[in-house]
Design a protein around this motif. Structure first.
Motif, PDB file in Angstrom:
ATOM      1  N   LYS A  51      51.650 109.036 -12.185  1.00 31.53           N
ATOM      2  CA  LYS A  51      52.373 109.289 -10.843  1.00 31.53           C
ATOM      3  C   LYS A  51      52.061 110.755 -10.187  1.00 31.53           C
ATOM      4  O   LYS A  51      52.026 110.938  -9.167  1.00 31.53           O
ATOM      5  N   ARG A  75      49.703 103.792   0.063  1.00 30.97           N
ATOM      6  CA  ARG A  75      50.039 102.647  -0.804  1.00 30.97           C
ATOM      7  C   ARG A  75      49.766 102.796  -2.247  1.00 30.97           C
ATOM      8  O   ARG A  75      50.169 102.105  -3.241  1.00 30.97           O
ATOM      9  N   ASP A  77      50.275 104.195  -5.828  1.00 33.98           N
ATOM     10  CA  ASP A  77      51.490 104.461  -6.497  1.00 33.98           C
ATOM     11  C   ASP A  77      51.196 105.228  -7.918  1.00 33.98           C
ATOM     12  O   ASP A  77      52.215 106.284  -8.296  1.00 33.98           O
ATOM     13  N   SER A  93      46.563 102.010  -8.918  1.00 38.11           N
ATOM     14  CA  SER A  93      47.750 101.029  -8.548  1.00 38.11           C
ATOM     15  C   SER A  93      48.142 101.237  -7.442  1.00 38.11           C
ATOM     16  O   SER A  93      48.390 102.544  -7.202  1.00 38.11           O
ATOM     17  N   THR A  94      48.029 100.181  -6.698  1.00 38.53           N
ATOM     18  CA  THR A  94      48.887 100.275  -5.223  1.00 38.53           C
ATOM     19  C   THR A  94      49.932  99.166  -5.043  1.00 38.53           C
ATOM     20  O   THR A  94      50.131  98.423  -5.949  1.00 38.53           O
ATOM     21  N   ASP A  95      50.300  99.347  -3.907  1.00 39.41           N
ATOM     22  CA  ASP A  95      51.457  98.065  -3.632  1.00 39.41           C
ATOM     23  C   ASP A  95      50.993  97.245  -2.529  1.00 39.41           C
ATOM     24  O   ASP A  95      51.475  96.446  -1.793  1.00 39.41           O
ATOM     25  N   GLY A  98      51.995  93.295  -1.481  1.00 35.48           N
ATOM     26  CA  GLY A  98      53.554  93.454  -1.884  1.00 35.48           C
ATOM     27  C   GLY A  98      54.255  94.445  -1.537  1.00 35.48           C
ATOM     28  O   GLY A  98      55.383  94.596  -1.874  1.00 35.48           O
ATOM     29  N   GLY A  99      53.878  95.459  -0.697  1.00 33.78           N
ATOM     30  CA  GLY A  99      54.674  96.482  -0.443  1.00 33.78           C
ATOM     31  C   GLY A  99      55.587  96.360   0.694  1.00 33.78           C
ATOM     32  O   GLY A  99      55.636  94.957   1.191  1.00 33.78           O
ATOM     33  N   LYS A 100      56.178  97.232   1.454  1.00 32.33           N
ATOM     34  CA  LYS A 100      57.220  97.094   2.376  1.00 32.33           C
ATOM     35  C   LYS A 100      56.685  96.525   3.496  1.00 32.33           C
ATOM     36  O   LYS A 100      57.159  95.811   4.374  1.00 32.33           O
ATOM     37  N   ASP A 132      46.108  95.856  -6.890  1.00 31.80           N
ATOM     38  CA  ASP A 132      47.197  95.212  -5.994  1.00 31.80           C
ATOM     39  C   ASP A 132      48.378  95.600  -6.721  1.00 31.80           C
ATOM     40  O   ASP A 132      48.353  95.888  -8.100  1.00 31.80           O
ATOM     41  N   VAL A 133      49.952  95.054  -6.168  1.00 32.90           N
ATOM     42  CA  VAL A 133      51.020  95.451  -6.860  1.00 32.90           C
ATOM     43  C   VAL A 133      51.172  94.479  -7.921  1.00 32.90           C
ATOM     44  O   VAL A 133      52.072  94.878  -8.927  1.00 32.90           O
TER      45      VAL A 133
END
Length: 144
Positions: A51, A75, A77, A93-95, A98-100, A132-133
Motif C-alpha cells: 500500500k 485505480r 491499490d 493491483s487495481t480496482d 469493480g471500482g466505484k 483487476d479487482v
C-alpha cells in the motif's frame, strides 16, 4: 448409407471427453516463468509495504504523469514485488472491473498504469503486470 452403432459412437465420444479432461487439469496453480508472467495476482505477504508503494506511485504520477496516467493511477491499490535499478517484477493491483466508476477500456487503463510505472521506476530488465479487482491479469510483463 452405413450407420455407426450407438455403442461405438458412445465409446468414441467417451474417449474424446476423457482425453479432453485429462489435458485440462486444474490441479496445478499457475507459476511464473523466468520473467514473471503470472495470470493471477500473487499473494500479498506485506500489505503495509504494498500500500505504501502504491501511495508513492500515485503521488509521483500526480506530479509527473500525463492526464491519462493520472486518471488510471487513481485505480492502483497495491504494488507487490521486488525491483531495483537492474531487474525485478512488479505486480500492480487495481480496482479495474469493480471500482466505484466503471472503466471503459480496462486494457488502456492498465497500459497507462504500466507506462507510468516504467517512467517512475527505470530498470534494465524489469517487468510490470497489472491486475483487476478480482486478481486477474489485465496486462502482463510490460517492460520498465
Amino acid at each position: 448409407m452405413k450407420r455407426t452403432p450407438h455403442t461405438a459412437a458412445a465409446l468414441a465420444l467417451g474417449a474424446v471427453l476423457l482425453a479432453g479432461t485429462a489435458a485440462c487439469s486444474t490441479e496445478k496453480a499457475a507459476e511464473p516463468d523466468k520473467i514473471g508472467v503470472v495470470e493471477k495476482l500473487p499473494e500479498d505477504t506485506n500489505e503495509a509495504q504494498s500500500k505504501k508503494n502504491a501511495q508513492e506511485f500515485r503521488s509521483w504520477v500526480a506530479e509527473h504523469g500525463t492526464a491519462q496516467q493520472k486518471q488510471a493511477a487513481g485505480r492502483v491499490d497495491r504494488i507487490l514485488g521486488e525491483w531495483n535499478e537492474h531487474t525485478g517484477n512488479a505486480y500492480i493491483s487495481t480496482d479495474i472491473n469493480g471500482g466505484k466508476t466503471p472503466v471503459k477500456d480496462p486494457r488502456a487503463a492498465a497500459a497507462a498504469i504500466a507506462d507510468a510505472f516504467a517512467e517512475w521506476k527505470d530498470s534494465e530488465q524489469g517487468y510490470a503486470s497489472v491486475y483487476d479487482v478480482f486478481g486477474n491479469a489485465v496486462l502482463t510483463n510490460q517492460r520498465f
